[in-house]
Motif scaffolding. Sequence first.
Motif, PDB file in Angstrom:
ATOM      1  N   ILE A  35       3.462  -7.668   6.200  1.00  0.00           N
ATOM      2  CA  ILE A  35       3.363  -6.957   4.937  1.00  0.00           C
ATOM      3  C   ILE A  35       4.792  -6.609   4.521  1.00  0.00           C
ATOM      4  O   ILE A  35       5.601  -6.186   5.344  1.00  0.00           O
ATOM      5  CB  ILE A  35       2.543  -5.667   5.093  1.00  0.00           C
ATOM      6  CG1 ILE A  35       1.104  -6.000   5.462  1.00  0.00           C
ATOM      7  CG2 ILE A  35       2.621  -4.813   3.839  1.00  0.00           C
ATOM      8  CD1 ILE A  35       0.305  -4.794   5.922  1.00  0.00           C
ATOM      9  N   GLY A  37       7.356  -4.529   1.764  1.00  0.00           N
ATOM     10  CA  GLY A  37       7.408  -3.429   0.814  1.00  0.00           C
ATOM     11  C   GLY A  37       8.794  -3.239   0.239  1.00  0.00           C
ATOM     12  O   GLY A  37       9.795  -3.632   0.850  1.00  0.00           O
ATOM     13  N   TRP A  38       8.827  -2.665  -0.949  1.00  0.00           N
ATOM     14  CA  TRP A  38      10.078  -2.233  -1.564  1.00  0.00           C
ATOM     15  C   TRP A  38      10.039  -0.707  -1.668  1.00  0.00           C
ATOM     16  O   TRP A  38       9.026  -0.123  -2.087  1.00  0.00           O
ATOM     17  CB  TRP A  38      10.249  -2.827  -2.953  1.00  0.00           C
ATOM     18  CG  TRP A  38      10.680  -4.255  -2.961  1.00  0.00           C
ATOM     19  CD1 TRP A  38       9.879  -5.349  -3.128  1.00  0.00           C
ATOM     20  CD2 TRP A  38      12.008  -4.759  -2.808  1.00  0.00           C
ATOM     21  NE1 TRP A  38      10.638  -6.496  -3.074  1.00  0.00           N
ATOM     22  CE2 TRP A  38      11.944  -6.156  -2.878  1.00  0.00           C
ATOM     23  CE3 TRP A  38      13.251  -4.153  -2.610  1.00  0.00           C
ATOM     24  CZ2 TRP A  38      13.070  -6.970  -2.770  1.00  0.00           C
ATOM     25  CZ3 TRP A  38      14.372  -4.954  -2.497  1.00  0.00           C
ATOM     26  CH2 TRP A  38      14.276  -6.345  -2.575  1.00  0.00           C
ATOM     27  N   SER A  49       8.068   4.939  -1.835  1.00  0.00           N
ATOM     28  CA  SER A  49       7.521   3.593  -1.891  1.00  0.00           C
ATOM     29  C   SER A  49       7.411   3.150  -3.340  1.00  0.00           C
ATOM     30  O   SER A  49       6.955   3.912  -4.193  1.00  0.00           O
ATOM     31  CB  SER A  49       6.143   3.560  -1.226  1.00  0.00           C
ATOM     32  OG  SER A  49       5.558   2.298  -1.382  1.00  0.00           O
ATOM     33  N   ARG A  52       4.217  -2.849  -2.691  1.00  0.00           N
ATOM     34  CA  ARG A  52       3.867  -3.455  -1.422  1.00  0.00           C
ATOM     35  C   ARG A  52       3.076  -4.729  -1.698  1.00  0.00           C
ATOM     36  O   ARG A  52       2.334  -4.801  -2.690  1.00  0.00           O
ATOM     37  CB  ARG A  52       3.031  -2.482  -0.592  1.00  0.00           C
ATOM     38  CG  ARG A  52       2.616  -2.971   0.759  1.00  0.00           C
ATOM     39  CD  ARG A  52       1.876  -1.878   1.517  1.00  0.00           C
ATOM     40  NE  ARG A  52       0.596  -1.539   0.953  1.00  0.00           N
ATOM     41  CZ  ARG A  52       0.282  -0.322   0.498  1.00  0.00           C
ATOM     42  NH1 ARG A  52       1.166   0.644   0.506  1.00  0.00           N
ATOM     43  NH2 ARG A  52      -0.914  -0.096   0.010  1.00  0.00           N
ATOM     44  N   SER A  54       0.735  -7.899   0.353  1.00  0.00           N
ATOM     45  CA  SER A  54       0.097  -8.340   1.589  1.00  0.00           C
ATOM     46  C   SER A  54       0.734  -9.628   2.098  1.00  0.00           C
ATOM     47  O   SER A  54       1.537 -10.259   1.414  1.00  0.00           O
ATOM     48  CB  SER A  54      -1.397  -8.544   1.359  1.00  0.00           C
ATOM     49  OG  SER A  54      -1.613  -9.573   0.401  1.00  0.00           O
ATOM     50  N   THR A  60      -1.515  -6.451  -3.937  1.00  0.00           N
ATOM     51  CA  THR A  60      -0.288  -5.713  -4.225  1.00  0.00           C
ATOM     52  C   THR A  60      -0.614  -4.258  -4.516  1.00  0.00           C
ATOM     53  O   THR A  60      -1.743  -3.901  -4.885  1.00  0.00           O
ATOM     54  CB  THR A  60       0.460  -6.300  -5.427  1.00  0.00           C
ATOM     55  OG1 THR A  60      -0.422  -6.321  -6.567  1.00  0.00           O
ATOM     56  CG2 THR A  60       0.936  -7.703  -5.147  1.00  0.00           C
ATOM     57  N   TYR A  61       0.395  -3.429  -4.343  1.00  0.00           N
ATOM     58  CA  TYR A  61       0.298  -1.999  -4.635  1.00  0.00           C
ATOM     59  C   TYR A  61       1.572  -1.587  -5.358  1.00  0.00           C
ATOM     60  O   TYR A  61       2.654  -2.069  -5.044  1.00  0.00           O
ATOM     61  CB  TYR A  61       0.170  -1.201  -3.329  1.00  0.00           C
ATOM     62  CG  TYR A  61       0.667   0.227  -3.475  1.00  0.00           C
ATOM     63  CD1 TYR A  61       1.990   0.554  -3.165  1.00  0.00           C
ATOM     64  CD2 TYR A  61      -0.170   1.229  -3.945  1.00  0.00           C
ATOM     65  CE1 TYR A  61       2.457   1.854  -3.324  1.00  0.00           C
ATOM     66  CE2 TYR A  61       0.299   2.521  -4.106  1.00  0.00           C
ATOM     67  CZ  TYR A  61       1.612   2.825  -3.799  1.00  0.00           C
ATOM     68  OH  TYR A  61       2.081   4.094  -3.964  1.00  0.00           O
ATOM     69  N   TYR A  62       1.412  -0.667  -6.329  1.00  0.00           N
ATOM     70  CA  TYR A  62       2.574  -0.158  -7.062  1.00  0.00           C
ATOM     71  C   TYR A  62       2.499   1.356  -7.174  1.00  0.00           C
ATOM     72  O   TYR A  62       1.420   1.926  -7.373  1.00  0.00           O
ATOM     73  CB  TYR A  62       2.638  -0.752  -8.474  1.00  0.00           C
ATOM     74  CG  TYR A  62       2.818  -2.242  -8.501  1.00  0.00           C
ATOM     75  CD1 TYR A  62       1.726  -3.094  -8.601  1.00  0.00           C
ATOM     76  CD2 TYR A  62       4.084  -2.803  -8.410  1.00  0.00           C
ATOM     77  CE1 TYR A  62       1.887  -4.471  -8.611  1.00  0.00           C
ATOM     78  CE2 TYR A  62       4.261  -4.176  -8.429  1.00  0.00           C
ATOM     79  CZ  TYR A  62       3.159  -5.001  -8.527  1.00  0.00           C
ATOM     80  OH  TYR A  62       3.332  -6.359  -8.537  1.00  0.00           O
ATOM     81  N   CYS A  98      14.142  -3.233   1.073  1.00  0.00           N
ATOM     82  CA  CYS A  98      12.905  -3.919   1.427  1.00  0.00           C
ATOM     83  C   CYS A  98      12.611  -3.627   2.897  1.00  0.00           C
ATOM     84  O   CYS A  98      13.502  -3.293   3.676  1.00  0.00           O
ATOM     85  CB  CYS A  98      12.968  -5.418   1.159  1.00  0.00           C
ATOM     86  SG  CYS A  98      14.058  -6.348   2.232  1.00  0.00           S
ATOM     87  N   TYR A 108       6.483   0.848   8.620  1.00  0.00           N
ATOM     88  CA  TYR A 108       7.384  -0.285   8.517  1.00  0.00           C
ATOM     89  C   TYR A 108       8.389  -0.250   9.673  1.00  0.00           C
ATOM     90  O   TYR A 108       8.984   0.782   9.959  1.00  0.00           O
ATOM     91  CB  TYR A 108       8.117  -0.253   7.172  1.00  0.00           C
ATOM     92  CG  TYR A 108       7.234  -0.622   6.021  1.00  0.00           C
ATOM     93  CD1 TYR A 108       6.445   0.334   5.384  1.00  0.00           C
ATOM     94  CD2 TYR A 108       7.154  -1.934   5.563  1.00  0.00           C
ATOM     95  CE1 TYR A 108       5.617  -0.009   4.331  1.00  0.00           C
ATOM     96  CE2 TYR A 108       6.333  -2.280   4.507  1.00  0.00           C
ATOM     97  CZ  TYR A 108       5.555  -1.315   3.906  1.00  0.00           C
ATOM     98  OH  TYR A 108       4.736  -1.655   2.863  1.00  0.00           O
ATOM     99  N   TRP A 111      13.962  -2.822   8.273  1.00  0.00           N
ATOM    100  CA  TRP A 111      14.507  -2.426   6.979  1.00  0.00           C
ATOM    101  C   TRP A 111      15.778  -3.207   6.683  1.00  0.00           C
ATOM    102  O   TRP A 111      16.558  -3.517   7.594  1.00  0.00           O
ATOM    103  CB  TRP A 111      14.845  -0.931   6.991  1.00  0.00           C
ATOM    104  CG  TRP A 111      13.628  -0.068   7.113  1.00  0.00           C
ATOM    105  CD1 TRP A 111      12.960   0.269   8.266  1.00  0.00           C
ATOM    106  CD2 TRP A 111      12.919   0.548   6.043  1.00  0.00           C
ATOM    107  NE1 TRP A 111      11.879   1.062   7.967  1.00  0.00           N
ATOM    108  CE2 TRP A 111      11.843   1.254   6.615  1.00  0.00           C
ATOM    109  CE3 TRP A 111      13.099   0.586   4.660  1.00  0.00           C
ATOM    110  CZ2 TRP A 111      10.928   1.989   5.837  1.00  0.00           C
ATOM    111  CZ3 TRP A 111      12.203   1.325   3.898  1.00  0.00           C
ATOM    112  CH2 TRP A 111      11.134   2.005   4.480  1.00  0.00           C
TER     113      TRP A 111
END
Length: 121
Positions: A35, A37-38, A49, A52, A54, A60-62, A98, A108, A111
């Motif tokens: 996974i 993420g930013w 966050s 993200r 998958s 996706t997630y925002y 990221c 996470y 990094w």
Amino acid sequence: QVQLVESGGGLVQAGGSLRLSCSCTASGRTFDRYIMGWFRQAPGKERESVARISESGRNTYYADSVKGRFTISRDNAKNTVYLQMNSLKPDDTAVYYCAAALPTRSSYEYWGQGTQVAVSS
């Protein structure tokens, strides 16, 4: 071991666009197991966050603050995740990071070093 390197940051005027890239080098596991993420951290603020995605890219997630303006995507063939940022605002100014996580982990693990984004008004 996973190494992440961000690029694409810079100075842009409000309303402008930037595309961040994060290149991943993973030994032992392939990029598409993670996974991605930013995150971002502005001066004097906690890291938050932003988006993200998958492993396959289907989900996706925002964060609410960027929904409709930012788009996260990935190219598993290139071991790269992207963050397309449109309609940038001065509040988007931050260091963007990221990060990578295996689905079985609760946080996470890896990094990048971060890339600076500055949006002028």
